[in-house]
Design an enzyme around this catalytic site. Structure first.
Site, PDB file in Angstrom:
ATOM      1  N   ILE A  65       1.026  -1.198   0.032  1.00 15.46           N
ATOM      2  CA  ILE A  65      -0.083  -0.160  -0.005  1.00 15.46           C
ATOM      3  C   ILE A  65       0.961   1.157   0.177  1.00 15.46           C
ATOM      4  CG2 ILE A  65      -1.541   1.139   1.285  1.00 15.46           C
ATOM      5  CD1 ILE A  65      -2.012  -1.357   2.664  1.00 15.46           C
ATOM      6  N   CYS A  66       0.631   2.023  -0.756  1.00 15.46           N
ATOM      7  CA  CYS A  66       1.305   3.023  -0.726  1.00 15.46           C
ATOM      8  C   CYS A  66       0.311   4.493  -1.027  1.00 15.46           C
ATOM      9  CB  CYS A  66       2.152   3.636  -1.653  1.00 15.46           C
ATOM     10  SG  CYS A  66       1.714   3.357  -3.553  1.00 15.46           S
ATOM     11  N   GLY A  67       0.676   5.789  -1.180  1.00 16.77           N
ATOM     12  CA  GLY A  67      -0.464   6.827  -1.695  1.00 16.77           C
ATOM     13  C   GLY A  67      -1.642   6.381  -2.427  1.00 16.77           C
ATOM     14  N   GLY A 109      -4.015   3.780  -0.583  1.00 20.85           N
ATOM     15  CA  GLY A 109      -4.243   4.534   1.705  1.00 20.85           C
ATOM     16  C   GLY A 109      -5.206   5.683   1.200  1.00 20.85           C
TER      17      GLY A 109
END
Ligand code: RB5
Length: 147
Positions: A65-67, A109
């Site tokens: 998960i990243c932005g 996220g």
């Protein structure tokens, strides 16, 4: 299932929520970081160790998960044996495994809420690769690029 999870600051809160959810439901989850919120961290530093563990079969599937989920998928797909995709819908979460043997689910996220993300994760880990000849043939063409 032996699962790995990783996130940068853009995915940290969602990672913590999904990790707790999975552990509460009996999964063996290895957390590749970030271990704490750090707005200056870089997604490859967490995602690549998870991708390497996946490639080495130390974990069976992963969640990164990243932005947006974009950087995580771009980085992870550099590692041989990793088949990562950014998932923003339920159908792709299971069909990606069934047809394409997806082994790393990437999420944003800042894009996907926790309830939807949990549904995608459930669909992902509940799915199995079909093993159909046409999918094996297509995957082999992808694997050939790793040589
Ligand atoms: C970090 O701010 C952000 O760029 C990262 O989490 C991710 O969205 C990259 O794809």
């Amino acid at each position: 299932m032996r699962l790995g999870i990783a996130a940068d600051h853009g995915g940290f809160d969602l990672k913590e929520e999904i990790k707790s959810y999975l552990m509460n439901n009996g999964h063996d989850v290895t957390d590749f970081g970030a271990k704490q919120m750090d707005s200056g961290d870089d997604y490859p530093d967490m995602v690549i160790p998870l991708a390497r563990a996946l490639s080495a079969k130390e974990v069976e599937r992963g969640i990164a998960i990243c932005g947006s989920g974009v950087g995580a998928s771009v980085a992870a797909n550099k590692i041989a044996g990793v088949r990562a995709a950014l998932i923003n819908d339920h159908f792709s979460a299971h069909q990606g495994v069934e047809d394409d043997d997806l082994n790393l689910l990437c999420l944003g996220g800042r894009i996907t809420g926790a309830s939807a993300a949990k549904e995608y994760v459930i669909a992902f880990i509940g799915a199995t690769f079909s093993g159909a000849q046409r999918h094996l043939r297509r995957l082999q063409k992808v694997k050939d690029l790793e040589k």
